[in-house]
Design a protein around this motif. Structure first.
Motif, mmCIF file in Angstrom:
data_model
loop_
_atom_site.group_PDB
_atom_site.id
_atom_site.type_symbol
_atom_site.label_atom_id
_atom_site.label_comp_id
_atom_site.label_asym_id
_atom_site.label_seq_id
_atom_site.Cartn_x
_atom_site.Cartn_y
_atom_site.Cartn_z
ATOM 1 N N UNK A 63 0.755 -1.136 -0.067
ATOM 2 C CA UNK A 63 -0.004 -0.073 -0.153
ATOM 3 C C UNK A 63 0.882 1.297 0.102
ATOM 4 N N UNK A 64 1.925 1.028 0.717
ATOM 5 C CA UNK A 64 3.022 2.357 0.776
ATOM 6 C C UNK A 64 3.440 2.699 -0.457
ATOM 7 N N UNK A 65 4.015 1.325 -1.176
ATOM 8 C CA UNK A 65 4.615 1.530 -2.386
ATOM 9 C C UNK A 65 3.559 2.230 -3.287
ATOM 10 N N UNK A 66 2.539 1.740 -3.547
ATOM 11 C CA UNK A 66 1.411 2.022 -4.451
ATOM 12 C C UNK A 66 0.881 3.548 -4.447
ATOM 13 N N UNK A 67 1.349 4.097 -3.192
ATOM 14 C CA UNK A 67 0.666 5.243 -2.811
ATOM 15 C C UNK A 67 1.834 6.214 -2.599
ATOM 16 N N UNK A 116 2.792 7.843 -16.163
ATOM 17 C CA UNK A 116 3.933 7.145 -15.482
ATOM 18 C C UNK A 116 3.517 6.260 -14.354
ATOM 19 N N UNK A 117 2.472 6.477 -13.582
ATOM 20 C CA UNK A 117 1.880 5.869 -12.574
ATOM 21 C C UNK A 117 1.331 4.762 -13.004
ATOM 22 N N UNK A 118 0.567 4.727 -14.097
ATOM 23 C CA UNK A 118 0.062 3.409 -14.645
ATOM 24 C C UNK A 118 1.110 2.426 -14.890
ATOM 25 N N UNK A 119 2.250 2.871 -15.739
ATOM 26 C CA UNK A 119 3.127 1.574 -15.923
ATOM 27 C C UNK A 119 3.734 0.920 -14.645
ATOM 28 N N UNK A 120 4.082 1.964 -13.614
ATOM 29 C CA UNK A 120 4.475 1.296 -12.375
ATOM 30 C C UNK A 120 3.840 0.495 -11.729
ATOM 31 N N UNK A 121 2.377 0.718 -11.660
ATOM 32 C CA UNK A 121 1.606 -0.010 -10.966
ATOM 33 C C UNK A 121 1.045 -1.178 -11.621
ATOM 34 N N UNK A 122 0.884 -0.983 -13.196
ATOM 35 C CA UNK A 122 0.530 -2.437 -13.766
ATOM 36 C C UNK A 122 1.659 -3.468 -13.811
ATOM 37 N N UNK A 123 2.850 -2.818 -14.015
ATOM 38 C CA UNK A 123 3.950 -3.800 -13.745
ATOM 39 C C UNK A 123 4.010 -4.324 -12.346
ATOM 40 N N UNK A 124 3.882 -3.729 -11.187
ATOM 41 C CA UNK A 124 3.732 -4.243 -9.977
ATOM 42 C C UNK A 124 2.608 -5.411 -9.868
ATOM 43 N N UNK A 125 1.658 -5.060 -10.372
ATOM 44 C CA UNK A 125 0.571 -6.130 -10.268
ATOM 45 C C UNK A 125 1.024 -7.367 -11.226
ATOM 46 N N UNK A 126 1.578 -7.261 -12.333
ATOM 47 C CA UNK A 126 1.611 -8.209 -13.256
ATOM 48 C C UNK A 126 2.893 -9.186 -12.468
ATOM 49 N N UNK A 166 -4.115 6.750 -1.078
ATOM 50 C CA UNK A 166 -3.657 5.494 -0.298
ATOM 51 C C UNK A 166 -4.769 4.869 -0.070
ATOM 52 N N UNK A 167 -5.973 5.245 0.805
ATOM 53 C CA UNK A 167 -7.237 4.558 0.911
ATOM 54 C C UNK A 167 -7.762 4.169 -0.205
ATOM 55 N N UNK A 168 -7.859 5.259 -1.263
ATOM 56 C CA UNK A 168 -8.758 5.040 -2.400
ATOM 57 C C UNK A 168 -7.917 4.986 -3.675
ATOM 58 N N UNK A 169 -7.278 3.886 -4.307
ATOM 59 C CA UNK A 169 -7.795 2.500 -3.834
ATOM 60 C C UNK A 169 -6.548 1.696 -3.571
ATOM 61 N N UNK A 170 -5.456 2.245 -3.249
ATOM 62 C CA UNK A 170 -4.091 1.486 -2.810
ATOM 63 C C UNK A 170 -4.619 0.222 -2.107
ATOM 64 N N UNK A 171 -5.421 0.389 -1.164
ATOM 65 C CA UNK A 171 -5.641 -0.596 -0.377
ATOM 66 C C UNK A 171 -6.422 -1.863 -1.053
ATOM 67 N N UNK A 172 -7.405 -1.496 -1.767
ATOM 68 C CA UNK A 172 -7.877 -2.470 -2.563
ATOM 69 C C UNK A 172 -7.090 -3.013 -3.783
ATOM 70 N N UNK A 173 -6.431 -2.459 -4.420
ATOM 71 C CA UNK A 173 -5.189 -2.839 -5.326
ATOM 72 C C UNK A 173 -4.399 -3.980 -4.678
ATOM 73 N N UNK A 193 -5.719 15.635 -1.760
ATOM 74 C CA UNK A 193 -4.011 15.453 -1.587
ATOM 75 C C UNK A 193 -3.709 14.631 -0.376
ATOM 76 N N UNK A 194 -4.542 14.817 0.735
ATOM 77 C CA UNK A 194 -4.228 14.437 2.050
ATOM 78 C C UNK A 194 -4.593 12.834 2.076
ATOM 79 N N UNK A 195 -4.980 12.045 1.117
ATOM 80 C CA UNK A 195 -5.467 10.707 1.082
ATOM 81 C C UNK A 195 -4.155 9.981 1.155
ATOM 82 N N UNK A 196 -3.210 9.806 2.307
ATOM 83 C CA UNK A 196 -1.849 9.277 1.922
ATOM 84 C C UNK A 196 -1.808 8.235 3.036
#
Length: 546
Positions: free
Chosen positions: A43-47, A59-69, A337-344, A495-498
């Motif tokens: 969660x900390x990494x994704x957010x 840029x964030x999409x590439x990092x996120x989808x790579x992490x998931x894959x 972070x909460x919406x939605x690094x938690x669910x990811x 921006x405070x959703x961290x």
């Protein structure tokens, strides 16, 4: 150190052997395998700022989808879209900028302080010029409720002014629509859709915090900057030229300028006999659109079933958030972070739990991390329109959008309580934690229609949205909840959703365990849960299953 060894509350989690499906597959170990430290790390990494708010196509999409894959590959999950872990989602990014601000009589509108305006049309310049204003109440045409706010009025080429939510909420009359529970007719998306079907050129929704369920600050953050849409051929429906919101203060001034009383007009709109009110005013606004075609991606991975691999239990969560914005020349990141690094992150750790079993469940388990939920559920809509699994073969869907970070509860809230038989499986899973299911406390906010599960529910697939609760396990958890709930409310789409180390991690982990077991039960039965009689999706499912 695993969570079971680390957090006292889990002593209440009594492992039961009452379900025969648990035999000989290492279920207990898998159930207890959720590692809070690993979950926190993801969660900390994704957010983190590095992911730049996980904006689609950035840029964030590439990092996120790579992490998931990489996570799904390392666990041994199979690609969920043929031989690919991704499903390309075509999108159009449109940034609308008012070049001539909204003008109605001599009223002063200030973007985005008291109005926002945008267009979904892929045209450089969009203009409403002296468009007649018509107040159409709640802007609803619902034959099943014997309700039509557009009856006997022609709004072609005009701009409609619409109230948010629906008459049931406004009156709290349980016999009107669904009373305090918002229907889809109360959602802002519906308001624009119906206005377009009626031929309107523009639509103005009047914002009020209570019926909208969020403040004007959410309008400012969500309706400015780049907006993503599916291409017109995917949507295949009419759209108005300009979509707008105005503050309720400006609405009152507008009605006064028309010689009307806003509160009186609202009251009139609560009756089935309401007739649209021409306001004898004209609206003008000019918008410049910067747009570009882009492609984002859903990430899909599957654990094939051991006996019925063509039947799927689906876990879904959106990986995207709002990206970045410039404020006073400085770049700000909506980390989400909460919406939605938690669910990811939750998708990854539920997949880990399944892989900790000695053998795969009888039915397949498919994970869908979808894109552009914040832009109107675009990734899940595309998946529903182009399913990689036949919709009739999806046994049920468990959606994870903003997991519970407010401490452990003795109950579990179900959004859209009573809609489907999936709740029977959820109830069994919750019982392991001595928890009971309860209906949402704020059905007027229409949460069931606001996240990705709804995209498949609209097609007929039974879909579950649950999480959190209202009764804390003990005083310690309650104090965590009081503190964190205030943070969540303040930081929604801000921006405070961290990431915060002081979140109520016990509630989050317990929620993942419940979702894991719910899917496990669905995957190890031959039953096909359906919608309950009387729900708006049952006929669709019945027709699909024929």
């Amino acid at each position: 150190m695993k969570l079971l060894k680390n957090i006292q509350f889990l002593s209440v989690l009594v492992i039961s052997s009452s379900f025969t499906v648990y035999a000989n597959d290492n279920f207990d170990k898998a159930y207890n395998s959720f590692d809070v430290h690993a979950i926190k790390k993801d969660i900390k990494t994704l957010s983190s700022d590095t992911f730049e708010g996980r904006e689609p196509s950035g840029v964030g999409e590439k990092l996120t989808t790579d992490l998931l894959i990489n996570a799904f590959k390392s666990l041994g999950l199979k690609p969920g879209n043929g031989d690919s872990y991704t499903q390309a989602v075509p999108m159009v990014s449109i940034t609308s900028t008012p070049v001539k601000h909204l003008s109605i009589a001599d009223l002063d509108f200030e973007f985005p302080k008291n109005y926002v305006a945008s267009s979904r049309k892929t045209e450089k310049n969009i203009e409403l010029k002296d468009s007649e204003l018509v107040f159409v109440g709640y802007g609803i045409n619902a034959p099943e409720y014997n309700w039509n706010d557009y009856q006997d009025i022609d709004v072609k080429g005009k701009t409609v002014v619409v109230l948010v939510n629906d008459p049931g909420f406004a009156t709290q009359d349980s016999t009107l629509f669904e009373g305090n529970t918002m229907t889809y007719y109360g959602r802002w998306t519906y308001k624009y859709e119906e206005a377009a079907r009626q031929g309107a050129a523009g639509a103005i929704i009047v914002h009020e915090t209570k019926p909208a369920s969020y403040g004007w600050n959410v309008i400012e953050s969500s309706w400015t900057g780049a907006q993503y849409h599916l291409p017109a051929k995917e949507v295949n429906e009419a759209i108005v030229d300009v979509e707008m919101w105005i503050s309720v203060e400006k609405a009152k001034a507008l009605f006064a300028k028309a010689g009307k009383d806003f509160m009186q007009a609202k009251k009139q709109a609560l009756s089935k006999s309401f007739k649209a009110i021409p306001l004898s005013l004209k609206a003008s606004v000019s918008i410049s659109n910067d747009f570009e075609q882009s492609t984002s991606n859903n990430v899909l991975a599957t654990i094939p079933g051991s006996e019925s691999p063509d039947e799927h239990v689906l876990y879904m969560g959106h990986w995207d958030h709002l990206g970045t914005t410039m404020i006073d020349g400085k770049k700000h990141i909506f980390n989400g972070a909460h919406d939605n690094a938690t669910g990811t992150a939750g998708l990854i750790h539920i997949a880990k739990a399944y892989k900790a079993l000695n053998k795969s469940p009888k039915r397949s388990i498919t994970f869908a991390a979808v894109t552009a939920e914040e832009q109107g559920r675009l990734g899940s809509i595309y998946f529903a329109n182009h399913p990689t699994v036949e919709l009739s073969k999806i046994v049920g869907l468990v959606n994870m959008d903003s997991l519970d970070i407010t401490g452990l509860k003795t109950d579990l809230t179900v959004v859209g309580f009573g809609k489907s038989q999936l709740e029977d499986y959820l109830a069994k899973a919750a019982k392991r934690q001595n928890r009971t299911l309860t209906a949402e406390q704020t059905p007027e906010r229409g949460y069931y229609y606001r996240s990705d599960h709804f995209s498949l529910a609209k097609k007929g697939v039974p879909a579950l949205s649950a999480g959190g609760g209202s009764v804390w396990l003990n005083e310690t958890e309650k104090q965590i909840g009081k503190r964190v709930k205030a943070e969540v409310a303040k930081c929604y789409h801000q921006i405070c959703d961290e990431y915060n180390e002081q979140w109520g991690w016990s509630g989050l982990v317990a929620e993942l365990q419940v979702f894991f077991e719910t899917g496990y039960l669905l995957a190890n039965t031959k039953q096909w849960p359906n919608w309950h009689q009387g729900t708006e999706f049952k006929a669709l499912r019945d027709a699909m299953m024929k």
